[in-house]
Scaffold this motif. Structure first.
Motif, mmCIF file in Angstrom:
data_model
loop_
_atom_site.group_PDB
_atom_site.id
_atom_site.type_symbol
_atom_site.label_atom_id
_atom_site.label_comp_id
_atom_site.label_asym_id
_atom_site.label_seq_id
_atom_site.Cartn_x
_atom_site.Cartn_y
_atom_site.Cartn_z
ATOM 1 N N LEU A 8 0.816 -1.217 0.000
ATOM 2 C CA LEU A 8 0.000 0.000 0.000
ATOM 3 C C LEU A 8 0.849 1.266 0.000
ATOM 4 C CD1 LEU A 8 -2.758 -0.999 2.576
ATOM 5 C CD2 LEU A 8 -3.033 -0.686 0.108
ATOM 6 N N VAL A 13 -4.292 6.542 -5.662
ATOM 7 C CA VAL A 13 -5.643 6.079 -5.978
ATOM 8 C C VAL A 13 -6.613 7.255 -5.835
ATOM 9 C CG1 VAL A 13 -6.123 5.303 -3.618
ATOM 10 C CG2 VAL A 13 -7.301 4.212 -5.515
ATOM 11 N N LEU A 18 -10.858 5.361 -2.663
ATOM 12 C CA LEU A 18 -10.161 4.984 -1.435
ATOM 13 C C LEU A 18 -11.120 5.017 -0.245
ATOM 14 C CD1 LEU A 18 -7.487 4.217 -0.070
ATOM 15 C CD2 LEU A 18 -7.055 6.670 0.231
ATOM 16 N N GLU A 19 -11.929 6.046 -0.177
ATOM 17 C CA GLU A 19 -12.923 6.173 0.896
ATOM 18 C C GLU A 19 -13.862 4.958 0.910
ATOM 19 O OE1 GLU A 19 -15.181 8.432 3.853
ATOM 20 O OE2 GLU A 19 -13.294 8.952 2.917
ATOM 21 N N MET A 22 -11.924 1.782 2.064
ATOM 22 C CA MET A 22 -11.650 1.830 3.506
ATOM 23 C C MET A 22 -12.922 1.564 4.311
ATOM 24 S SD MET A 22 -8.505 2.201 3.981
ATOM 25 C CE MET A 22 -7.013 2.812 3.250
ATOM 26 N N TYR A 40 -7.479 7.126 8.162
ATOM 27 C CA TYR A 40 -8.557 6.154 8.304
ATOM 28 C C TYR A 40 -8.238 5.272 9.512
ATOM 29 C CZ TYR A 40 -9.926 7.562 3.634
ATOM 30 O OH TYR A 40 -10.325 8.294 2.544
ATOM 31 N N ALA A 57 -3.074 8.910 4.418
ATOM 32 C CA ALA A 57 -2.950 9.234 2.999
ATOM 33 C C ALA A 57 -2.926 10.752 2.858
ATOM 34 C CB ALA A 57 -4.113 8.651 2.208
ATOM 35 N N VAL A 73 -1.144 6.752 -0.538
ATOM 36 C CA VAL A 73 -1.277 6.024 0.718
ATOM 37 C C VAL A 73 0.103 5.860 1.349
ATOM 38 C CG1 VAL A 73 -2.078 3.884 1.788
ATOM 39 C CG2 VAL A 73 -3.294 4.814 -0.200
ATOM 40 N N ILE A 110 -7.508 -4.623 1.556
ATOM 41 C CA ILE A 110 -7.473 -3.265 1.002
ATOM 42 C C ILE A 110 -6.581 -3.228 -0.229
ATOM 43 C CG2 ILE A 110 -6.685 -0.896 1.414
ATOM 44 C CD1 ILE A 110 -7.533 -1.355 4.385
ATOM 45 N N VAL A 114 -7.621 -2.103 -4.000
ATOM 46 C CA VAL A 114 -7.027 -0.880 -4.531
ATOM 47 C C VAL A 114 -6.197 -1.130 -5.789
ATOM 48 C CG1 VAL A 114 -5.264 0.875 -4.043
ATOM 49 C CG2 VAL A 114 -7.037 0.411 -2.377
ATOM 50 N N GLU A 118 -5.153 1.435 -9.244
ATOM 51 C CA GLU A 118 -3.978 2.259 -8.973
ATOM 52 C C GLU A 118 -3.729 3.232 -10.115
ATOM 53 O OE1 GLU A 118 0.742 1.705 -7.886
ATOM 54 O OE2 GLU A 118 -0.486 -0.052 -8.251
#
Length: 121
Positions: A8, A13, A18-19, A22, A40, A57, A73, A110, A114, A118
Motif C-alpha cells: 500500500l 488512488v 479509497l474512501e 476503507m 482512516y 494518505a 497512501v 485493502i 485498490v 492504482e
C-alpha cells in the motif's frame, strides 16, 4: 507498529474510491482529515487493551473535501491507546499476535481492492 511491505505504501488512488474501500473494511475518517491529508481508523477493543489500525494518505492533486483528489497512501500503523494521553506506536509496545494477524488480513484485502484502480504517476 508500522506494517512494512504491505504493497500500500506510495500507491496512488482516487480519493472517493479509497474512501469506499476503507469503509468496506470498517476504516473511517471521522473528523481526522483536512484538505490535504486523511487518516482512516479502525478501533479494536480486545482483552489486552484498545488499539487502532491507522492508514494515512495525502492528496497529491485535488482536494480531499471535494472528493476529486488523487491520494497517496502511506505506511499503515497499529497503535495502542492510553487514556488520556492518546495513541502510541512505539517499538516498546506489545501488540497481541491475534490482532496483528487480523490487521494484516485487513491490509491485504485493502491492497487487493485498490490495486486494480492504482493510478500511475
Amino acid at each position: 507498529m508500522y506494517f512494512e511491505n504491505t504493497g500500500l505504501e506510495n500507491i496512488h488512488v482516487d480519493g472517493a474510491l479509497l474512501e469506499s474501500i476503507m469503509n468496506k473494511q470498517s476504516l473511517t475518517k471521522e473528523g481526522q482529515w483536512d484538505y490535504e491529508r486523511v487518516t482512516y481508523d479502525r478501533k479494536f477493543i480486545v482483552r489486552e487493551g484498545t488499539y487502532y489500525l491507522r492508514v494515512f494518505a495525502y492528496a497529491t492533486s485535488g482536494d480531499v473535501d471535494s472528493n476529486d483528489a488523487t491520494m497517496r497512501v502511506l505506511k499503515p500503523v497499529l497503535g495502542k491507546h492510553y487514556y488520556p494521553h492518546g495513541v502510541e506506536y512505539g517499538e516498546d509496545e506489545n501488540f497481541p499476535e491475534h490482532l496483528v494477524k487480523t490487521c494484516i488480513g485487513i491490509l491485504d484485502a485493502i491492497k487487493k481492492d485498490v490495486e486494480a484502480f492504482e493510478i500511475s504517476v
